[in-house]
Design a protein around this motif. Structure first.
Motif, PDB file in Angstrom:
ATOM      1  N   ILE A 147       0.844  -1.196   0.000  1.00 53.74           N
ATOM      2  CA  ILE A 147       0.000   0.000   0.000  1.00 53.74           C
ATOM      3  C   ILE A 147       0.879   1.246   0.000  1.00 53.74           C
ATOM      4  N   TYR A 148       0.534   2.206  -0.830  1.00 56.76           N
ATOM      5  CA  TYR A 148       1.238   3.486  -0.883  1.00 56.76           C
ATOM      6  C   TYR A 148       0.434   4.522  -0.112  1.00 56.76           C
ATOM      7  N   LEU A 149       1.103   5.230   0.798  1.00 57.94           N
ATOM      8  CA  LEU A 149       0.493   6.329   1.535  1.00 57.94           C
ATOM      9  C   LEU A 149       1.411   7.538   1.488  1.00 57.94           C
ATOM     10  N   GLU A 150       0.833   8.699   1.555  1.00 54.82           N
ATOM     11  CA  GLU A 150       1.616   9.924   1.743  1.00 54.82           C
ATOM     12  C   GLU A 150       0.759  10.893   2.520  1.00 54.82           C
ATOM     13  N   GLY A 151       1.436  11.783   3.228  1.00 55.45           N
ATOM     14  CA  GLY A 151       0.712  12.755   4.027  1.00 55.45           C
ATOM     15  C   GLY A 151       1.659  13.507   4.928  1.00 55.45           C
ATOM     16  N   THR A 152       1.099  13.997   6.023  1.00 57.96           N
ATOM     17  CA  THR A 152       1.839  14.819   6.970  1.00 57.96           C
ATOM     18  C   THR A 152       1.855  14.141   8.333  1.00 57.96           C
ATOM     19  N   ALA A 153       3.037  14.076   8.946  1.00 60.63           N
ATOM     20  CA  ALA A 153       3.155  13.515  10.288  1.00 60.63           C
ATOM     21  C   ALA A 153       2.409  14.424  11.258  1.00 60.63           C
ATOM     22  N   ALA A 154       1.435  13.863  11.973  1.00 63.02           N
ATOM     23  CA  ALA A 154       0.657  14.653  12.928  1.00 63.02           C
ATOM     24  C   ALA A 154       1.250  14.536  14.330  1.00 63.02           C
ATOM     25  N   GLY A 194      -9.765  -4.059  10.663  1.00 65.03           N
ATOM     26  CA  GLY A 194      -9.165  -3.644  11.926  1.00 65.03           C
ATOM     27  C   GLY A 194      -8.729  -2.196  11.907  1.00 65.03           C
ATOM     28  N   ASP A 195      -7.756  -1.905  12.747  1.00 68.37           N
ATOM     29  CA  ASP A 195      -7.265  -0.538  12.886  1.00 68.37           C
ATOM     30  C   ASP A 195      -6.586  -0.062  11.604  1.00 68.37           C
ATOM     31  N   ALA A 196      -6.546   1.249  11.439  1.00 70.05           N
ATOM     32  CA  ALA A 196      -5.868   1.871  10.295  1.00 70.05           C
ATOM     33  C   ALA A 196      -4.377   1.946  10.622  1.00 70.05           C
ATOM     34  N   VAL A 197      -3.676   0.838  10.382  1.00 72.45           N
ATOM     35  CA  VAL A 197      -2.259   0.695  10.711  1.00 72.45           C
ATOM     36  C   VAL A 197      -1.503   0.294   9.453  1.00 72.45           C
ATOM     37  N   LEU A 225       7.224  -2.183  -5.555  1.00 70.28           N
ATOM     38  CA  LEU A 225       6.888  -0.878  -6.139  1.00 70.28           C
ATOM     39  C   LEU A 225       5.925  -1.030  -7.301  1.00 70.28           C
ATOM     40  N   LYS A 226       6.151  -2.039  -8.142  1.00 69.38           N
ATOM     41  CA  LYS A 226       5.264  -2.263  -9.300  1.00 69.38           C
ATOM     42  C   LYS A 226       3.873  -2.705  -8.868  1.00 69.38           C
ATOM     43  N   ALA A 227       3.777  -3.399  -7.731  1.00 69.73           N
ATOM     44  CA  ALA A 227       2.492  -3.913  -7.253  1.00 69.73           C
ATOM     45  C   ALA A 227       1.759  -2.932  -6.334  1.00 69.73           C
ATOM     46  N   ALA A 228       2.328  -1.765  -6.097  1.00 68.12           N
ATOM     47  CA  ALA A 228       1.749  -0.802  -5.146  1.00 68.12           C
ATOM     48  C   ALA A 228       0.308  -0.461  -5.493  1.00 68.12           C
ATOM     49  N   GLN A 229      -0.494  -0.338  -4.444  1.00 68.38           N
ATOM     50  CA  GLN A 229      -1.907  -0.019  -4.579  1.00 68.38           C
ATOM     51  C   GLN A 229      -2.268   1.105  -3.619  1.00 68.38           C
ATOM     52  N   LEU A 230      -3.404   1.700  -3.850  1.00 59.53           N
ATOM     53  CA  LEU A 230      -3.958   2.671  -2.917  1.00 59.53           C
ATOM     54  C   LEU A 230      -4.959   1.972  -2.015  1.00 59.53           C
ATOM     55  N   LEU A 231      -5.268   2.581  -0.913  1.00 60.07           N
ATOM     56  CA  LEU A 231      -6.241   2.046   0.025  1.00 60.07           C
ATOM     57  C   LEU A 231      -7.649   2.065  -0.555  1.00 60.07           C
ATOM     58  N   THR A 232      -8.469   1.168  -0.066  1.00 58.35           N
ATOM     59  CA  THR A 232      -9.885   1.244  -0.403  1.00 58.35           C
ATOM     60  C   THR A 232     -10.662   1.895   0.731  1.00 58.35           C
ATOM     61  N   ARG A 233     -10.159   1.805   1.958  1.00 60.29           N
ATOM     62  CA  ARG A 233     -10.851   2.435   3.088  1.00 60.29           C
ATOM     63  C   ARG A 233     -10.567   3.930   3.105  1.00 60.29           C
TER      64      ARG A 233
END
Length: 155
Positions: free
Chosen positions: A32-39, A132-135, A83-91
């Motif tokens: 899974i690929y994620l990006e954002g800001t550390a809170a 489960g949890d968003a981990v 990297l080639k298999a990376a996906q985005l979240l569905t949740r």
């Protein structure tokens, strides 16, 4: 003669569910690929953790993700295939608990201490079926223009 008596006590069970997970808890067939800001950041052992806020407009896979150069590590990880298999979240969770590596490994890679407000991207694994949890357990961290492999020490 003096005797020592050792008492056993039950382990505490009130720790948060996301406090520490082995790799077997995560769906390693679905990167899974994620990006954002550390809170919030907890730079401590057993591993560094942070809360990542995802952008309001949603995520897209970077066009160059599959071709990014990855550092060599001592673990047998097929990084290019991940990297080639990376996906985005569905949740749709906007905040994720992020599990990084132990501090000794973060130091071996030269990862600068992450601070709240830092922009980050990562490739990792969440629970099977995104249940489960968003981990997310991080395999590759993209920070400050560098890529860090977190499964093992540098090769």
């Amino acid at each position: 003669m003096q005797r020592r008596v050792f008492l056993s006590t039950p382990l505490l069970t009130s720790l948060p569910a996301w406090a520490h997970h082995g790799w077997s808890s995560f769906d390693q067939a679905r990167p899974i690929y994620l990006e954002g800001t550390a809170a919030q950041v907890a730079w401590r052992n057993p591993h560094a953790e942070l809360k990542l806020d995802l952008p309001a407009g949603g995520l897209q896979l970077p066009a160059d993700l599959a071709s990014r150069k990855l550092p060599a590590q001592s673990a047998p990880v097929d990084g290019p295939a991940l990297l080639k298999a990376a996906q985005l979240l569905t949740r749709k969770d906007r905040r994720w608990e992020i599990e990084l590596a132990p501090l000794s490994r973060m130091q071996a890679w030269g990862v600068p201490e992450i601070k709240a407000g830092d922009a980050l991207a990562m490739l990792g694994f969440t629970f099977t079926g995104e249940k489960g949890d968003a981990v997310l357990r991080v395999e590759y961290l993209f920070a400050g223009g560098k890529t860090y492999a977190l499964r093992s020490s540098p090769a």
